[in-house]
Structures are given as structure tokens and as C-alpha cells.
Design a protein around this motif. Structure first.
Motif, mmCIF file in Angstrom:
data_model
loop_
_atom_site.group_PDB
_atom_site.id
_atom_site.type_symbol
_atom_site.label_atom_id
_atom_site.label_comp_id
_atom_site.label_asym_id
_atom_site.label_seq_id
_atom_site.Cartn_x
_atom_site.Cartn_y
_atom_site.Cartn_z
ATOM 1 N N ALA A 27 0.851 -1.193 0.000
ATOM 2 C CA ALA A 27 0.000 0.000 0.000
ATOM 3 C C ALA A 27 0.895 1.254 0.000
ATOM 4 C CB ALA A 27 -0.921 -0.009 1.201
ATOM 5 N N PRO A 28 0.532 2.230 -0.787
ATOM 6 C CA PRO A 28 -0.515 2.182 -1.819
ATOM 7 C C PRO A 28 -0.045 1.364 -3.019
ATOM 8 C CG PRO A 28 0.660 4.260 -1.968
ATOM 9 C CD PRO A 28 1.223 3.556 -0.776
ATOM 10 N N THR A 29 -0.971 0.979 -3.872
ATOM 11 C CA THR A 29 -0.594 0.185 -5.043
ATOM 12 C C THR A 29 -0.075 1.055 -6.184
ATOM 13 O OG1 THR A 29 -2.880 0.259 -5.810
ATOM 14 C CG2 THR A 29 -2.214 -1.655 -4.486
ATOM 15 N N THR A 30 -0.353 2.341 -6.116
ATOM 16 C CA THR A 30 0.207 3.292 -7.095
ATOM 17 C C THR A 30 0.742 4.490 -6.337
ATOM 18 O OG1 THR A 30 -1.897 4.424 -7.470
ATOM 19 C CG2 THR A 30 -1.354 2.576 -8.935
ATOM 20 N N LEU A 31 1.846 5.021 -6.858
ATOM 21 C CA LEU A 31 2.478 6.165 -6.208
ATOM 22 C C LEU A 31 3.067 7.061 -7.297
ATOM 23 C CD1 LEU A 31 3.457 7.528 -3.538
ATOM 24 C CD2 LEU A 31 5.533 6.122 -3.732
ATOM 25 N N THR A 32 2.712 8.323 -7.252
ATOM 26 C CA THR A 32 3.249 9.279 -8.212
ATOM 27 C C THR A 32 4.181 10.237 -7.485
ATOM 28 O OG1 THR A 32 1.292 9.156 -9.629
ATOM 29 C CG2 THR A 32 2.710 11.089 -9.885
ATOM 30 N N LEU A 33 5.378 10.380 -8.015
ATOM 31 C CA LEU A 33 6.391 11.230 -7.395
ATOM 32 C C LEU A 33 6.874 12.277 -8.386
ATOM 33 C CD1 LEU A 33 8.593 8.521 -5.628
ATOM 34 C CD2 LEU A 33 6.876 9.999 -4.560
ATOM 35 N N ALA A 34 7.198 13.433 -7.866
ATOM 36 C CA ALA A 34 7.871 14.429 -8.689
ATOM 37 C C ALA A 34 9.302 13.977 -8.933
ATOM 38 C CB ALA A 34 7.853 15.788 -7.989
ATOM 39 N N SER A 35 9.881 14.489 -9.983
ATOM 40 C CA SER A 35 11.264 14.151 -10.308
ATOM 41 C C SER A 35 12.173 14.458 -9.122
ATOM 42 C CB SER A 35 11.714 14.959 -11.530
ATOM 43 O OG SER A 35 13.061 14.708 -11.839
ATOM 44 N N GLY A 36 12.908 13.435 -8.661
ATOM 45 C CA GLY A 36 13.831 13.595 -7.549
ATOM 46 C C GLY A 36 13.212 13.508 -6.175
ATOM 47 N N ALA A 37 11.882 13.344 -6.088
ATOM 48 C CA ALA A 37 11.198 13.309 -4.790
ATOM 49 C C ALA A 37 11.171 11.886 -4.230
ATOM 50 C CB ALA A 37 9.786 13.854 -4.931
ATOM 51 N N SER A 38 10.731 11.763 -2.968
ATOM 52 C CA SER A 38 10.655 10.465 -2.297
ATOM 53 C C SER A 38 9.258 10.234 -1.739
ATOM 54 C CB SER A 38 11.680 10.372 -1.159
ATOM 55 O OG SER A 38 13.001 10.463 -1.649
ATOM 56 N N GLY A 39 8.901 8.950 -1.552
ATOM 57 C CA GLY A 39 7.635 8.561 -0.960
ATOM 58 C C GLY A 39 7.745 7.162 -0.391
ATOM 59 N N SER A 40 6.865 6.825 0.539
ATOM 60 C CA SER A 40 6.971 5.543 1.240
ATOM 61 C C SER A 40 5.896 4.559 0.804
ATOM 62 C CB SER A 40 6.862 5.756 2.750
ATOM 63 O OG SER A 40 7.967 6.484 3.233
ATOM 64 N N LEU A 41 6.313 3.297 0.730
ATOM 65 C CA LEU A 41 5.399 2.183 0.538
ATOM 66 C C LEU A 41 5.439 1.303 1.792
ATOM 67 C CD1 LEU A 41 6.283 1.116 -3.131
ATOM 68 C CD2 LEU A 41 4.325 2.487 -2.380
ATOM 69 N N ALA A 42 4.324 0.678 2.069
ATOM 70 C CA ALA A 42 4.261 -0.269 3.193
ATOM 71 C C ALA A 42 3.821 -1.624 2.666
ATOM 72 C CB ALA A 42 3.286 0.232 4.254
#
Length: 302
Positions: free
Chosen positions: A18-33
Motif C-alpha cells: 500500500a498504496p498500489t500506485t504512487l506518483t512522485l515528482a522528479s527527484g522526490a521520495s515517498g513511502s510504501l508499506a
């Protein structure tokens, strides 16, 4: 008596990301679990999960599920699949990286020079906030002086037809995603290819005046009005010429006819005319004949 029997470990049935889709800006970060579940949908805590990016040129993932997008210098979004694997089961999420935002637009040259009727290709460099060059971005070109220069969507500028003597200039704006830059296109006038004096030969009586006229033409034969011209006489004692081509034959006595050459020069190109200067006094059989611009007087009349 009762005896305790060991409890069999619960078997993993799936890995849920989760989440099954993730959109990031160029060079950005985000977490998946990720969670490992049994066939009843119950979370199996404490199990080891391994994270894998199927395309590390798009995004990387840490052991804790932190996804970091690579710089997307292109014009379109790019995607990769992030896998979470545990106890023989695999879950996934799709990560999409948006194109890097445009921070700067720079025309390849501040000033471009063309001649009338000529063309030139403008180039544009587009950069993101870090200074990296972006590719594939749509550029809009606009001429702010369309009477002087036109510009195509491809960035080719063409100088409008013009036969005058002045150098002209036009401003061209290149715009990308709200950012822009302006360059100057300088249009040089058509060069003089030939000069022609309309009077190849001319005869003046001493003390009289006349005028020469000239034409300057381009290599394609078109007339070039308003071009500067320099006039010169080969014999200034007998024939003077001013800046507008007006001739004055000297009034000084000439024992015999004289000749002088007048040259007109424009942009290094010249033409010449031969000027015959006749004496105002001619010896006649029965006296002196005086010739001037008002008439002929016989010797007996003066």
C-alpha cells in the motif's frame, strides 16, 4: 496427563503493498508499506520483507520501502514496478515519476544575424531547478516584430523582404511551460552588387552645371533606394562634384576641351562617367565665338 504440542507457524498467503500506485515528482521520495498475510487475511507480523525496484533508472527503493525517484529529464512520465517479497510471496506497486519542472529557458544565442531573405535556426536549452538539461520539451516561438522577421514552430527565423539601407532588428521569444527567453535577430540590408551612372558621358561648357544620377542594385537586380554614395572627380581643378552628384565645370579659361572622370561609389562598388568640358571661347575665322548656356555670340557682337 496433558502434554503441550508446538503451534505450527502460520503460512504466508500473500504480500499486500500500500498504496498500489504512487506518483512522485522528479527527484522526490515517498513511502510504501507491505504486509504479509495468511489465507484468512490476517497480518503475519515480524516477517522479513525484501524490496526490489524493477527499473532503478526510474526509482530506487530502500529496505524500509522508501522510494526515491530519479530525475526525469524527459517530457513524459516514466514508471517502474516496486516489488515486496516475503516467504515466497510477492506484492507490487507501480511508481510513476513526473517530468522535472522547467526552471529556465535559454536561447542558444542572444543575437542572431541574417540578411534580407535569409534564414537561421534558433536553438533552445531547457533546464530544471538543478541546472540539468531537459529534453523533448515543447517550445513555442513568437516574433514580436513580424514585419521584420517571421519564425516557424521549429525555430527557423526568416528575414522579411526589404530593400532599404538600414539594419533592422526583431525580438524572438521562446517559451516553455511558463518560462521564456528573448533573443534579438539582426537583419542586415541587401548588399550593393552593382552601381550604374545613368549618364555614361556628359558634355559641359565651362562655368555651367549639371547633375548625375545613379542606381544601386542587389545581386538579384532589384533596385536599392536610399543607399549612400560617395562622389569623386578626377580633375577637381576643372570639374567639381558635390555629395549629391551635382557637377560644376570651372569657369577658368581652357585653351582646349578637357575631360574628367566622375566616379560614384556605394558600399565599395563603383561606376564612372566621362565628362567633356568645352571651352567657352573658340577661335573663329572672323573673330571670337563665345559659347555659353544662353546662346552663341559672334566676335563682331562682343
Amino acid at each position: 496427563a496433558c502434554s503441550d504440542s508446538p503451534t505450527a507457524p502460520q503460512r504466508a498467503a500473500r504480500v499486500v503493498v500500500a498504496p498500489t500506485t504512487l506518483t512522485l515528482a522528479s527527484g522526490a521520495s515517498g513511502s510504501l508499506a507491505a504486509t504479509i498475510e495468511d489465507d484468512q487475511g490476517r497480518a503475519l507480523n515480524g516477517r522479513t520483507i525484501t524490496w526490489i525496484s524493477t527499473n532503478t533508472d526510474v526509482a530506487t527503493v530502500s529496505g524500509a520501502g522508501l522510494v526515491t525517484a530519479r530525475a526525469n529529464l524527459g517530457a513524459a512520465p516514466v514508471s517502474t514496478t516496486i516489488l515486496a517479497a516475503g516467504e515466497g510471496q510477492v506484492g507490487s506497486a507501480v511508481v510513476t515519476v513526473s517530468p522535472a519542472a522547467v526552471a529556465q529557458v535559454q536561447l542558444g544565442s542572444d543575437t542572431t544575424r541574417v540578411t534580407v531573405g535569409g534564414a537561421a535556426q534558433l536553438t533552445v536549452i531547457v533546464r530544471d531547478g538543478s541546472g540539468a538539461t531537459l529534453t523533448g520539451r515543447s517550445v513555442t516561438f513568437t516574433s514580436l516584430d513580424t514585419a521584420v522577421v517571421s519564425v516557424l514552430a521549429s525555430g527557423i527565423v526568416t528575414a522579411r523582404d526589404y530593400s532599404g539601407p538600414a539594419t533592422r532588428a526583431a525580438r524572438i521569444v521562446a517559451s516553455v511551460a511558463g518560462q521564456s527567453d528573448t533573443a534579438i535577430v539582426v537583419v542586415a540590408p541587401l548588399a550593393v552588387a552593382s552601381v550604374a551612372l545613368l549618364e555614361d558621358t556628359l558634355q559641359l561648357v565651362q562655368g555651367t552645371a549639371a547633375a548625375l544620377t545613379f542606381e544601386a542594385r542587389a545581386s538579384d537586380g532589384r533596385l536599392l533606394p536610399g543607399r549612400a554614395v560617395t562622389w569623386a572627380s578626377s580633375d577637381t581643378a576643372r570639374l567639381q562634384v558635390n555629395g549629391s552628384g551635382a557637377l560644376t565645370a570651372s569657369a577658368a579659361f581652357l585653351a582646349a576641351p578637357a575631360f574628367a572622370t566622375v566616379t560614384a561609389t556605394s558600399e565599395g562598388v563603383s561606376d564612372a562617367a566621362t565628362i567633356a568640358i568645352a571651352s567657352g571661347f573658340e577661335l573663329a575665322e572672323n573673330g571670337i565665338t563665345v559659347r555659353n548656356d544662353t546662346g552663341v555670340f559672334e566676335g563682331g557682337e562682343i
